[in-house]
Write an enzyme that holds these catalytic residues in place. Sequence first.
Site, PDB file in Angstrom:
ATOM      1  N   GLU A  44     -10.513   2.048   4.060  1.00 38.58           N
ATOM      2  CA  GLU A  44     -10.209   0.782   3.397  1.00 38.58           C
ATOM      3  C   GLU A  44     -11.503   0.089   2.954  1.00 38.58           C
ATOM      4  O   GLU A  44     -12.476   0.016   3.711  1.00 38.58           O
ATOM      5  CB  GLU A  44      -9.435  -0.101   4.376  1.00 38.58           C
ATOM      6  CG  GLU A  44      -9.009  -1.450   3.846  1.00 38.58           C
ATOM      7  CD  GLU A  44      -8.176  -2.228   4.864  1.00 38.58           C
ATOM      8  OE1 GLU A  44      -7.722  -3.337   4.514  1.00 38.58           O
ATOM      9  OE2 GLU A  44      -7.961  -1.726   5.994  1.00 38.58           O
ATOM     10  N   LYS A 113      -2.562  -3.408  -1.289  1.00 41.63           N
ATOM     11  CA  LYS A 113      -2.058  -3.633   0.068  1.00 41.63           C
ATOM     12  C   LYS A 113      -0.998  -4.731   0.074  1.00 41.63           C
ATOM     13  O   LYS A 113      -1.219  -5.830  -0.424  1.00 41.63           O
ATOM     14  CB  LYS A 113      -3.223  -4.005   0.978  1.00 41.63           C
ATOM     15  CG  LYS A 113      -2.893  -4.048   2.463  1.00 41.63           C
ATOM     16  CD  LYS A 113      -4.162  -4.254   3.279  1.00 41.63           C
ATOM     17  CE  LYS A 113      -3.901  -4.152   4.764  1.00 41.63           C
ATOM     18  NZ  LYS A 113      -5.155  -4.303   5.549  1.00 41.63           N
ATOM     19  N   CYS A 147      -3.846   0.625   5.810  1.00 41.04           N
ATOM     20  CA  CYS A 147      -4.013   0.103   7.169  1.00 41.04           C
ATOM     21  C   CYS A 147      -2.748  -0.536   7.732  1.00 41.04           C
ATOM     22  O   CYS A 147      -1.817   0.166   8.113  1.00 41.04           O
ATOM     23  CB  CYS A 147      -5.202  -0.860   7.187  1.00 41.04           C
ATOM     24  SG  CYS A 147      -5.813  -1.231   8.856  1.00 41.04           S
TER      25      CYS A 147
END
Length: 265
Positions: A44, A113, A147
């Site tokens: 990330e 995200k 994540c």
Amino acid sequence: MPALRTALLQSSGSLSDVAANLKALDEAAGQAAATGAGLIVCPELFLTGYAIGDDIARLAEPADGPSARAVADIAVRHGLAVVYGYPERDGDAVYNAAQLIGPDGARLANYRKTHLFGCFEQESFTPGDRPVVQAELNGLRIGMMICYDVEFPENVRAHALAGTDLLLVPTAQMHPFQFVAESLVPVRAFENQLYVAYVNRTGPEGAFEFVGLSCLAGPDGAARARAGRGTELVVGDVDPEFLAASRANNPYLRDRRPGLYTSLV
């Protein structure tokens, strides 16, 4: 269909130094290609670093910006696909994003995200609104998330229902949540019958302590590759034949009863 050898680049790179991180990616891509890998996955926000504070506004780039072109050059030079995390600018909005570049340099997928973790991310980024982003690579359907997204079971199940074979998860997983890498990710792979490449940052960075432990988990819940706590490049195979056999033997998706789950939404 041959297996797709997948390299996981566990590294925090250099904070706020895009040029140094591109150089590190170039070197790692060369090492990965030498093992026969057709794909390398970075963590990330690998392009810039995670704990970059006010530098986010300065370092954010469009999805087709100069760093994307530099990564495309790396992909073509080494003949493999690349996934990297970066801050994406789109107008006034900045997203925590990850992009997949094909071995021919083409931009195959860009993911923003959707579940932002903690005050830093919630104050710095706009959440994405597309839960399932996919591309085709080497005959496999590739899915992407970042994540914290993988910790929501509905997210991964949506990918499974959309036919994702290999889920790529650039990550900045920090202490004390290492159980996510150790236990949760292999379970996600098993319960959804797909491969998961979970690729973490490592070591101290600002106020954060990243735990490493990147893994390539198979549909049997076993790790095909597992990194330790430091900077490391690990490699594992995504085998379509094994995936097909595992799905036949573990028919979770076939045996679902969606009518019982309407309370979830």
